[in-house]
Design an enzyme around this catalytic site. Structure first.
Site, PDB file in Angstrom:
ATOM      1  N   GLN A 187       5.591 -11.450   7.532  1.00 46.39           N
ATOM      2  CA  GLN A 187       5.114 -12.162   8.719  1.00 46.39           C
ATOM      3  C   GLN A 187       4.429 -11.212   9.705  1.00 46.39           C
ATOM      4  OE1 GLN A 187       4.980 -15.416   9.371  1.00 46.39           O
ATOM      5  NE2 GLN A 187       4.059 -14.932  11.353  1.00 46.39           N
ATOM      6  N   HIS A 224       8.919  -3.437   3.684  1.00 45.13           N
ATOM      7  CA  HIS A 224       8.565  -3.636   2.276  1.00 45.13           C
ATOM      8  C   HIS A 224       9.813  -3.940   1.447  1.00 45.13           C
ATOM      9  CE1 HIS A 224       5.367  -0.577   3.506  1.00 45.13           C
ATOM     10  NE2 HIS A 224       4.643  -1.593   3.119  1.00 45.13           N
ATOM     11  N   MET A 247       0.838  -1.202   0.000  1.00 45.06           N
ATOM     12  CA  MET A 247       0.000   0.000   0.000  1.00 45.06           C
ATOM     13  C   MET A 247       0.878   1.259   0.000  1.00 45.06           C
ATOM     14  SD  MET A 247      -3.389  -0.909   2.177  1.00 45.06           S
ATOM     15  CE  MET A 247      -2.736  -0.553   3.796  1.00 45.06           C
ATOM     16  N   LEU A 285       6.631   3.335   1.682  1.00 43.02           N
ATOM     17  CA  LEU A 285       7.472   2.157   1.893  1.00 43.02           C
ATOM     18  C   LEU A 285       8.499   2.357   2.999  1.00 43.02           C
ATOM     19  CD1 LEU A 285       8.062   1.266  -1.860  1.00 43.02           C
ATOM     20  CD2 LEU A 285       6.276   0.427  -0.314  1.00 43.02           C
TER      21      LEU A 285
HETATM   22  N1  LIG Z   1       7.892  -4.730   9.320  1.00 45.14           N
HETATM   23  C1  LIG Z   1       7.635  -5.508   8.276  1.00 45.14           C
HETATM   24  N2  LIG Z   1       8.441  -6.539   7.987  1.00 45.14           N
HETATM   25  C2  LIG Z   1       8.194  -7.343   6.932  1.00 45.14           C
HETATM   26  N3  LIG Z   1       7.151  -7.185   6.089  1.00 45.14           N
HETATM   27  C3  LIG Z   1       6.308  -6.172   6.332  1.00 45.14           C
HETATM   28  C4  LIG Z   1       6.504  -5.282   7.429  1.00 45.14           C
HETATM   29  N4  LIG Z   1       5.501  -4.360   7.415  1.00 45.14           N
HETATM   30  C5  LIG Z   1       4.715  -4.677   6.374  1.00 45.14           C
HETATM   31  N5  LIG Z   1       5.198  -5.754   5.709  1.00 45.14           N
HETATM   32  C6  LIG Z   1       4.590  -6.412   4.559  1.00 45.14           C
HETATM   33  O1  LIG Z   1       4.538  -5.544   3.456  1.00 45.14           O
HETATM   34  C7  LIG Z   1       3.402  -5.862   2.665  1.00 45.14           C
HETATM   35  C8  LIG Z   1       2.608  -4.623   2.388  1.00 45.14           C
HETATM   36  O2  LIG Z   1       2.093  -4.143   3.616  1.00 45.14           O
HETATM   37  P1  LIG Z   1       1.491  -2.706   3.819  1.00 45.14           P
HETATM   38  O3  LIG Z   1       1.705  -1.903   2.615  1.00 45.14           O
HETATM   39  O4  LIG Z   1       0.138  -2.834   4.425  1.00 45.14           O
HETATM   40  O5  LIG Z   1       2.522  -2.096   4.899  1.00 45.14           O
HETATM   41  P2  LIG Z   1       2.345  -1.812   6.417  1.00 45.14           P
HETATM   42  O6  LIG Z   1       3.580  -1.224   6.936  1.00 45.14           O
HETATM   43  O7  LIG Z   1       1.786  -3.061   7.052  1.00 45.14           O
HETATM   44  O8  LIG Z   1       1.272  -0.689   6.459  1.00 45.14           O
HETATM   45  P3  LIG Z   1       0.136  -0.548   7.544  1.00 45.14           P
HETATM   46  O9  LIG Z   1       0.778  -0.571   8.867  1.00 45.14           O
HETATM   47  O10 LIG Z   1      -0.478   0.732   7.206  1.00 45.14           O
HETATM   48  O11 LIG Z   1      -0.762  -1.717   7.293  1.00 45.14           O
HETATM   49  C9  LIG Z   1       2.612  -6.919   3.449  1.00 45.14           C
HETATM   50  O12 LIG Z   1       2.927  -8.207   2.951  1.00 45.14           O
HETATM   51  C10 LIG Z   1       3.143  -6.738   4.843  1.00 45.14           C
HETATM   52  O13 LIG Z   1       3.035  -7.921   5.622  1.00 45.14           O
HETATM   53 MG   LIG Z   2      -0.376  -3.378   6.436  1.00 48.84          MG
END
Ligand SMILES: Nc1ncnc2c1ncn2[C@@H]1O[C@H](COP(=O)(O)OP(=O)(O)OP(=O)(O)O)[C@@H](O)[C@H]1O
Ligand SMILES: [Mg+2]
Length: 282
Positions: free
Chosen positions: A150, A39, A32, A35
């Site tokens: 995870q 990510h 989303m 980054l």
């Molecule tokens: N700290 C992290 N370590 C590893 N992977 C992550 C981490 N944070 C998010 N991801 C992964 O990145 C991908 C995209 O997640 P997303 O864009 O929702 O980020 P987010 O940081 O979780 O944002 P939000 O906290 O707003 O949900 C997902 O597969 C998520 O599990």
């Molecule tokens: Mg998320």
């Protein structure tokens, strides 16, 4: 393809045209945006394992509840594109909601039992939005491998189940949670925290660590491990626990005792910001 400049696609036609220029196997990293290193760890893993790396950036309205933070969700596309270029992405797909949800849209993907507890219980409709959009991303990109974090443990389990159940030919790869130096799991939502809240937010990691220490010292009662989390969070004035779960890793059903692989997971509000975290035990 790392020697080429990164391609950017918005429409489905642009995605299809750009995708044809990439040699397989392809790896897809759905995000989303806004980054962080979590990510980027997924992008780097895809870079190691795949010929072509596709990253999607889409803030998916369908996975936000009516009282959630869709309109103020953080965005910075220019910064994201620079980070992705540096991490070696080949193609970035940035569709708009209108491209993903055509007028008259009425086809949804739902995964049943796995979405009932935990996040599913407190965020009604959330996983329906996630599985629908991820199914669409899988179909549109057609990547052999896809990468998830995870940190969102239930989401990863749900998507793995969905790909299996719908015969979607992508291998779902779950990568470790990337943390700040004080243990806080990286999350785009961390940016909502003011300095006091940022300090307090370490309580998620601290409470999971305390429960894990008890587990490692031989504690096998799920109730006792949950209680350690509850009490650690209660001692942090800016934090409000939403749930703590000690569940079977595969079924996500709550346990009484821990013989096998266990997901210890939690959600807590730090001020108005809702954060999640988890450890795998056993
Ligand atoms: N700290 C992290 N370590 C590893 N992977 C992550 C981490 N944070 C998010 N991801 C992964 O990145 C991908 C995209 O997640 P997303 O864009 O929702 O980020 P987010 O940081 O979780 O944002 P939000 O906290 O707003 O949900 C997902 O597969 C998520 O599990
Ligand atoms: Mg998320």
């Amino acid at each position: 393809m790392t020697d080429q400049t990164m391609m950017i696609a918005t429409t489905l036609d642009e995605l299809r045209t750009a995708r044809k220029l990439l040699a397989g196997p392809l790896g897809l990293v759905p995000t989303m945006g806004y980054l962080h290193d979590g990510h980027l760890s997924l992008v780097r893993r895809a870079r190691e394992e795949c010929q072509g790396v596709v990253v999607s950036i889409f803030v998916n309205p369908a996975q936000f509840g009516p009282k959630e933070d869709l309109s103020k969700y953080p965005r910075d596309l220019e910064r994201d594109l620079k980070l992705l270029e540096a991490a070696g992405a080949d193609l970035v797909w940035t569709p708009t909601p209108e491209i993903i949800y055509l007028p008259g849209f009425q086809t949804w993907v739902t995964v049943e039992n796995l979405t009932l507890p935990l996040e599913g219980a407190v965020r009604p409709g959330h996983f329906r939005g996630v599985t629908t959009v991820v199914a669409k991303l899988f179909n549109a990109v057609g990547a052999e491998k896809s990468y998830f974090g995870q940190k969102d443990a239930q989401q990863a389990a749900v998507i793995r189940r969905m790909a299996l159940d719908l015969n979607i030919p992508t291998e779902v790869i779950i990568c470790p949670t990337v943390r700040e130096s004080d243990g806080l799991a990286m999350s785009s939502r961390n940016t909502y925290l003011n300095p006091d809240e940022r300090q307090a937010a370490t309580v998620l990691y601290r409470s999971l660590s305390a429960a894990r220490a008890a587990f490692e010292a031989g504690e096998r009662s799920a109730e006792t491990l949950r209680k350690i989390v509850i009490e650690t969070v209660a001692a942090e004035p800016l934090a409000q626990l939403q749930y703590v779960s000690c569940a079977d890793y595969d079924s996500l059903q709550e346990l009484e005792r821990l013989p096998g692989k266990t997901l210890l997971s939690m959600a807590a509000f730090i001020g108005k910001t809702r954060l999640i975290d988890n450890f795998i035990l056993g």
